[in-house]
Design a protein around this motif. Structure first.
Motif, mmCIF file in Angstrom:
data_model
loop_
_atom_site.group_PDB
_atom_site.id
_atom_site.type_symbol
_atom_site.label_atom_id
_atom_site.label_comp_id
_atom_site.label_asym_id
_atom_site.label_seq_id
_atom_site.Cartn_x
_atom_site.Cartn_y
_atom_site.Cartn_z
ATOM 1 N N SER A 84 -1.370 28.399 -29.642
ATOM 2 C CA SER A 84 -2.368 27.272 -29.192
ATOM 3 C C SER A 84 -2.189 26.858 -27.769
ATOM 4 C CB SER A 84 -2.316 25.984 -30.248
ATOM 5 O OG SER A 84 -3.002 24.955 -29.820
ATOM 6 N N PRO A 85 -3.285 26.783 -27.076
ATOM 7 C CA PRO A 85 -2.943 26.241 -25.651
ATOM 8 C C PRO A 85 -2.597 24.761 -25.630
ATOM 9 C CG PRO A 85 -4.924 27.378 -25.733
ATOM 10 C CD PRO A 85 -4.544 27.315 -27.237
ATOM 11 N N LYS A 86 -3.137 23.954 -26.584
ATOM 12 C CA LYS A 86 -2.833 22.529 -26.763
ATOM 13 C C LYS A 86 -1.289 22.314 -27.087
ATOM 14 C CE LYS A 86 -4.166 18.321 -29.254
ATOM 15 N NZ LYS A 86 -3.539 18.183 -30.527
ATOM 16 N N LYS A 87 -1.007 23.201 -28.102
ATOM 17 C CA LYS A 87 0.403 22.817 -28.695
ATOM 18 C C LYS A 87 1.373 23.318 -27.559
ATOM 19 C CE LYS A 87 -0.392 22.846 -33.395
ATOM 20 N NZ LYS A 87 -0.262 23.544 -34.907
ATOM 21 N N LEU A 88 1.151 24.561 -26.861
ATOM 22 C CA LEU A 88 1.750 24.899 -25.645
ATOM 23 C C LEU A 88 2.314 23.795 -24.925
ATOM 24 C CD1 LEU A 88 3.906 27.345 -24.551
ATOM 25 C CD2 LEU A 88 1.538 28.061 -23.393
ATOM 26 N N TRP A 89 1.089 23.179 -24.351
ATOM 27 C CA TRP A 89 0.886 22.062 -23.390
ATOM 28 C C TRP A 89 1.886 20.975 -23.907
ATOM 29 C CZ3 TRP A 89 -1.598 17.357 -24.159
ATOM 30 C CH2 TRP A 89 -1.533 16.344 -22.945
ATOM 31 N N GLU A 90 1.717 20.636 -25.248
ATOM 32 C CA GLU A 90 2.297 19.378 -25.620
ATOM 33 C C GLU A 90 3.818 19.795 -25.655
ATOM 34 O OE1 GLU A 90 -0.949 17.884 -28.771
ATOM 35 O OE2 GLU A 90 0.407 19.188 -29.489
ATOM 36 N N ASP A 91 4.177 20.995 -25.924
ATOM 37 C CA ASP A 91 5.556 21.276 -25.802
ATOM 38 C C ASP A 91 6.137 21.366 -24.315
ATOM 39 O OD1 ASP A 91 7.975 21.677 -27.540
ATOM 40 O OD2 ASP A 91 7.869 23.803 -26.999
ATOM 41 N N THR A 92 5.381 21.990 -23.566
ATOM 42 C CA THR A 92 5.878 22.233 -22.224
ATOM 43 C C THR A 92 5.416 21.791 -21.026
ATOM 44 O OG1 THR A 92 4.497 24.326 -21.963
ATOM 45 C CG2 THR A 92 6.629 24.501 -22.994
ATOM 46 N N GLY A 93 4.273 21.373 -21.164
ATOM 47 C CA GLY A 93 3.332 20.611 -20.074
ATOM 48 C C GLY A 93 2.698 21.692 -19.346
ATOM 49 N N TYR A 94 2.794 23.089 -19.635
ATOM 50 C CA TYR A 94 2.065 24.292 -19.238
ATOM 51 C C TYR A 94 0.618 24.230 -19.649
ATOM 52 C CZ TYR A 94 0.638 28.784 -17.897
ATOM 53 O OH TYR A 94 -0.076 29.992 -17.480
#
Length: 102
Positions: A84-94
């Protein structure tokens, strides 16, 4: 304080720091508006690069549940992954924007 006690204290401080960083990240993501993500999932190779690990590390983390950025679907001997792009962003900021990402 013995060496063993010092080692245990350092481990406890490290764990406390990880927890504090995770909580801060959750709180910041609640305050920030969501960025615009690309359509579809994030490729495994991209997620591996973001974490500085290999793809096997990401696959095993998702499958085992300790890397909560996507889903693993098992069919007989094969596994399929969605990141998930959203979950990756939430975990890393990417932010995954598709073929061109930042």
């Amino acid at each position: 304080m013995s060496m063993e006690e010092q080692h245990e204290a350092v481990q406890e401080m490290h764990l406390a720091q990880q927890i504090a960083e995770h909580v801060a990240h959750i709180l910041m993501s609640a305050v920030q508006p969501y960025p615009e993500f690309g359509t579809g999932g994030v490729p495994m190779a991209v997620a591996a690069e973001v974490y500085g690990k290999d793809a096997a590390w990401v696959r095993e983390g998702i499958d085992a549940g300790w890397l909560p950025i996507g889903r693993c679907t098992k069919r007989q001997k094969n596994r399929s992954f969605y990141i998930s792009p959203k979950k990756l962003w939430e975990d890393t900021g990417y932010v995954w924007k598709g073929e061109t990402s930042q």
